[in-house]
Design an enzyme around this catalytic site. Structure first.
Site, PDB file in Angstrom:
ATOM      1  N   GLY A 101       0.830  -1.210   0.000  1.00  0.00           N
ATOM      2  CA  GLY A 101       0.000   0.000   0.000  1.00  0.00           C
ATOM      3  C   GLY A 101       0.859   1.253   0.000  1.00  0.00           C
ATOM      4  O   GLY A 101       0.450   2.306  -0.465  1.00  0.00           O
ATOM      5  N   CYS A 102       2.065   1.107   0.509  1.00  0.00           N
ATOM      6  CA  CYS A 102       2.916   2.280   0.706  1.00  0.00           C
ATOM      7  C   CYS A 102       3.808   2.540  -0.497  1.00  0.00           C
ATOM      8  O   CYS A 102       5.024   2.557  -0.352  1.00  0.00           O
ATOM      9  CB  CYS A 102       3.797   2.095   1.914  1.00  0.00           C
ATOM     10  SG  CYS A 102       3.111   1.040   3.174  1.00  0.00           S
ATOM     11  N   VAL A 103       3.265   2.693  -1.704  1.00  0.00           N
ATOM     12  CA  VAL A 103       4.146   2.989  -2.839  1.00  0.00           C
ATOM     13  C   VAL A 103       3.925   4.423  -3.313  1.00  0.00           C
ATOM     14  O   VAL A 103       2.803   4.820  -3.466  1.00  0.00           O
ATOM     15  CB  VAL A 103       3.914   2.024  -4.003  1.00  0.00           C
ATOM     16  CG1 VAL A 103       4.857   2.382  -5.151  1.00  0.00           C
ATOM     17  CG2 VAL A 103       4.173   0.617  -3.571  1.00  0.00           C
TER      18      VAL A 103
END
Ligand code: FAD
Lengths: 103, 416
Positions: A101-103
């Site tokens: 999710g953290c891109v």
């Protein structure tokens, strides 16, 4: 980077996540949790087991919203168990990659 | 006749429609694009509106004008997709459209209502967004006469569109208040759920020190639970509080509700998509492009562009009965405005994080990677022209779709 654990050395990437999720053992989880200042309780283990199972099924780590929705843990409790970024923290302790999710 | 339906005519939908219109034989293929709105927004331009650098007319165009005349365009919300019956239902006339192939390019939506306290009385008074045209305009009116105080920029959750945009906003705000002569009356804080300024470690370090140089404070690992508009504080799930005078929020993002209604998305309404072929994981005649996918790369116009570049030739193979090639590598490429007429540039993919170097020509550039420069700023401004006149038209850009390591400094030695 590596982490000194009871029985062996494991390779960690530059963000501190296990390079090879298959190398994970419960002792590694204990060691990584200690580094984070967390003492693992049965409730912690429930979440760690969920995260590992999720990774095995989907080939990726669950995000915060996926953990709270699918396991039914309140977000607030997750933050108490794994302070400061629970999705990342539990992924690290469970030996799976940083959530995508953290891109 | 065979029919391809494209849902959503934003960045990805427009590019792919125009490319397919040129590639597919018109006597065999009918191409239909559906979008609920008649205007196309150049969203990267929203960033400049709060600072008076762009006006609304710089960022809107009639959607039809951007599409090849061979593309049939229908303006209507799409209500549901029925993949097992190969059809979609439009709101307009409750009409069913059958398809042979479906391309989903419905992008993402913003959900400020999902954070308690954001959308009350204070919305567009002391709490703003700049991810919509109306939000950016309202914020611009306030910034022009703001007298100073604590400006807090908060990202509610990842993923978001263009994850560098909140940083760019912080840099431009710092420059803007300096220009207005009130810099010393303003404190700027960026509160983010990430553990640093950006998602990837090397870029996070470089951007983090640039922010520090400009006196912009970063509060990492901050997950907002609620906003108290009366006390003007943001409260996190672990009970940290950040007071603000002006809050600029980047609200929760999710895919469009049509994805949920059709039962084809994950918890955030993103469609599970094959990382390398862009085919929907569960359906053989559905492809997903742009922000609507669940792929672990940035949600950005540049990504949509690289996707379309590799998707079109692959699709032409596929309809001839050949297998899909795993050609998409997660390539993303973003200019980062840093204020004072400068910008940085990052280029990365699934495997390789942003590295210093030169782009696109090794050694020559002209654009330096992961470093501030004037030429990058001109690149960013020029990009608006390129977007309207080259990218959306589906013309070839002289840039390779797959990321290249040539011109990058792997060990960082020459970088800093
Ligand atoms: C402030 C800001 C700054 C940005 N800066 C940059 C940048 O510098 N560089 C960069 O590369 N990217 C940037 N981006 C991101 C970029 O704009 C998006 O990633 C890109 O537009 C995504 O394209 P898309 O086609 O997937 O979605 P969109 O362009 O958003 O299009 C989706 C379309 O689908 C339609 N739609 C959705 N649901 C339905 C439905 N149910 N029925 C009918 N129609 C529907 C919508 O009306 C819309 O037209 C920025 C975005 C913002 C908000």
């Amino acid at each position: 980077m590596t982490a000194q654990v009871v029985s062996k050395q494991v390779a960690l990437n530059e963000e501190g996540f296990l390079v090879n999720p298959a190398e994970w053992t419960p002792e590694i989880a204990e060691a990584l949790a200690r580094e984070e200042g967390i003492t693992l309780t049965p409730r912690h283990w429930e979440i760690i087991r969920f995260v590992r199972a999720y990774y095995q099924e989907h080939g990726k780590s669950p995000t915060l919203r996926q953990i709270t929705a699918e396991l039914g843990v309140p977000t607030k409790e997750l933050f108490q168990l794994f302070p400061k970024g629970p999705a990342k923290k539990v992924a690290r302790i469970a030996g799976v990659p940083k959530p995508e999710g953290c891109v | 006749m065979k029919r391809v339906i494209i849902l959503g005519g934003g960045t990805a939908g427009t590019m792919v429609a125009n490319r397919l219109a040129r590639e597919l034989a018109p006597d065999v293929w009918r191409i239909t694009l559906v979008d609920e709105s008649k205007v196309h927004y150049y969203q990267p331009g929203f960033l400049f509106i709060p600072f008076g650098l762009y006006k609304a007319r710089d960022v809107v165009r009639p959607r039809r004008d951007l599409l090849d005349p061979r593309v049939e365009v229908i303006f209507s919300p799409v209500e549901v997709i029925e993949p097992d019956r190969n059809r979609v239902r439009l709101q307009q006339g409750q009409r069913w459209l059958p398809y042979d192939f479906l391309i989903i390019a419905t992008g993402v939506r913003l959900f400020p209502q999902e954070t308690p306290g954001l959308m009350g009385e204070a919305w567009q008074r002391s709490i703003f967004d700049f991810y919509t045209l109306e939000g950016a305009q309202a914020l611009g009116r306030t910034l022009a006469r703001w007298e100073g105080g604590h400006l807090v920029i908060n990202i509610v959750d990842m993923p978001i569109k263009c994850p560098v945009a909140p940083l760019e906003f912080a840099f431009l705000a710092e420059w803007f208040f300096t220009q207005r002569g009130i810099r010393e009356k303003v404190k700027i804080t960026l509160a983010t759920p990430l553990s640093g300024a950006f998602t990837k470690p090397r870029a996070s370090e470089v951007l983090g020190s640039l922010l520090a140089e400009r006196g912009i404070e970063v509060v990492p690992d901050f997950y907002v639970e609620a906003v108290d508009p009366d006390r003007r504080v943001l409260r996190s799930f672990d009970e940290q509080e950040i007071p603000f005078d002006l809050l600029v929020t980047v609200p929760l993002h999710k895919g469009d509700a049509v994805i949920a209604r059709s039962g084809i998305g994950d918890g955030l309404n993103y469609v599970p998509t094959d990382k390398h072929t862009l085919k929907a994981k569960h359906f053989d005649n559905i492809f997903v492009l742009g922000d609507a996918t669940d792929l672990p790369t940035s949600k950005a116009g540049s990504v949509a562009h690289f996707q379309v570049e590799v998707f079109v030739p692959n699709f032409l193979r596929y309809i001839e009965g050949l297998e899909l090639l795993p050609t998409f590598d997660g390539h993303a490429n973003c200019y980062i405005e840093t204020g004072y007429g400068k910008a940085a540039l990052i280029d990365f993919n699934y495997e390789v994080e942003p590295l210093p170097g030169m782009y696109p020509l090794p050694g020559l550039g002209p654009f330096p990677l992961l470093r501030e420069s004037r030429v990058n700023h001109w690149g960013k401004l020029l990009f608006r022209w390129v977007y309207w006149h080259v990218l959306l038209k589906g013309k070839e850009l002289p840039l390779p779709a797959q990321m290249s390591l040539a011109g990058k400094w792997l060990n960082g030695a020459g970088g800093r």
